[in-house]
Scaffold this motif. Structure first.
Motif, short mmCIF file in Angstrom:
data_model
loop_
_atom_site.label_atom_id
_atom_site.label_comp_id
_atom_site.label_asym_id
_atom_site.label_seq_id
_atom_site.Cartn_x
_atom_site.Cartn_y
_atom_site.Cartn_z
N LEU A 188 77.76 156.96 -58.79
CA LEU A 188 78.07 155.65 -57.78
C LEU A 188 78.49 156.26 -56.24
O LEU A 188 77.94 155.58 -55.32
N LEU B 145 77.41 147.09 -60.31
CA LEU B 145 76.65 148.12 -59.35
C LEU B 145 76.26 147.59 -58.16
O LEU B 145 76.57 148.25 -57.16
N MET C 246 79.47 147.93 -56.20
CA MET C 246 79.97 149.35 -55.51
C MET C 246 78.85 149.96 -54.45
O MET C 246 79.22 150.73 -53.87
#
Length: 307
Positions: A161, A290, A293
């Motif tokens: 990430l 996701l 992030m």
């Protein structure tokens, strides 16, 4: 194997007593014992050791216990998907967030966005160390987590990430603040670090070893409250990722400095099972997580809602 027997077996292991498990399951103890004997016959292994204090699983029992949890969880997910066919997504999704990380900033935006898009999904948050969260995922007891790690571990899949620099956290009582500090200078202080199995400890250890530096661990601490108190008392210093370090400044009455020469970084990753499929609600939560992030990383600013 009979799913009902697996449920019975899990309950017996959980409570450590046939008698108590029978009471909780509302069945007679002789009947429960017979179900256990049948299960042991099916797998051709002794699963439990009976003692005066109760029962404990054998090695085979521990293996079956882990698999049984995963099997029953997948059955529940399948039933939930069938029940929800053609309807809005619903069900519980478990998300692990490593404490003292940028991942913690995900909790409230993720909760709000999941509720906006899928009000039938109930999130369960678990803040714990990466080793604990990854083990729960491997055992099928948690859907996903955001943790500091990016290693090749059998049973787990990691999606990188972001990277965070490591910072030196020093009490105001011990030294005057600086903005950057060489790793060799850090090695001169007495340090509070987590246990060796913690990924943050491994990153710090590797950095010192590669630099050929000796360093002193005064105490191994994994309680944030205790760590803050120890720093505030001027008893030593620590090393943390930037987000965690900044969160400690006030509580620990400390200053922080980026570690340089060399720069030391750690990877924040999304973690999930590499063999247990996510349920439809969990897949939806994964996509939102996701997105959040990615937005934070791209904008280099605090997390906000998607859309």
């Amino acid at each position: 194997m009979n799913l009902r027997r697996l449920k019975y077996f899990i309950k017996i292991v959980d409570v450590g007593s046939l008698t108590q498990a029978a009471d909780i399951l509302h069945i007679a103890q002789p009947a429960l014992s017979q179900q256990l004997a049948t299960l042991e016959g099916e797998v051709n292994q002794q699963l439990l050791i009976r003692t005066k204090r109760g029962v404990t699983p054998t090695e085979a029992g521990n293996i079956l216990y882990a698999h049984a949890q995963a099997i029953l969880r997948q059955c529940d997910q399948a039933q939930s998907a069938i029940d929800g066919a053609g309807r809005a997504l619903s069900g519980q999704v478990s998300v692990g967030l490593a404490p003292g990380t940028a991942a913690q900033q995900l909790a409230l935006p993720l909760m709000a966005e999941v509720h906006r898009q899928h009000p039938g999904i109930v999130l369960y948050f678990n803040e714990n160390f990466g080793t604990t969260l990854s083990e729960l995922i491997m055992n099928g007891r948690m859907d996903m987590a955001v943790i500091y790690d990016n290693r090749n571990i059998h049973g787990l899949r990691f999606i990188p990430l972001m990277k965070e620099a490591l910072y030196f956290v020093c009490p105001n009582l011990l030294a005057e603040p600086v903005r950057e500090i060489r790793l060799a200078e850090v090695a001169r202080y007495e340090l509070f670090l987590p246990r060796i199995y913690n990924i943050m400890r491994k990153v710090a250890d590797d950095a010192f070893i590669h630099a050929g530096l000796a360093y002193r661990v005064k105490c191994e601490i994994e309680s944030q409250t205790t760590l803050n108190a120890a720093l505030a008392a001027g008893m030593g210093c620590t090393i943390m990722p930037e987000s965690a370090a900044r969160g400690m400044v006030k509580a620990a009455d400390a200053w922080i400095a980026k570690i340089i020469d060399p720069d030391v970084q750690t990877s924040l990753s999304f973690c999930m099972s590499d063999h247990l499929p996510l349920s439809q609600p969990a897949e939806a939560v994964k996509e939102i997580l996701l997105q959040l992030m990615a937005r934070r990383t791209a904008d280099n600013r605090p997390l906000t809602l998607v859309g």
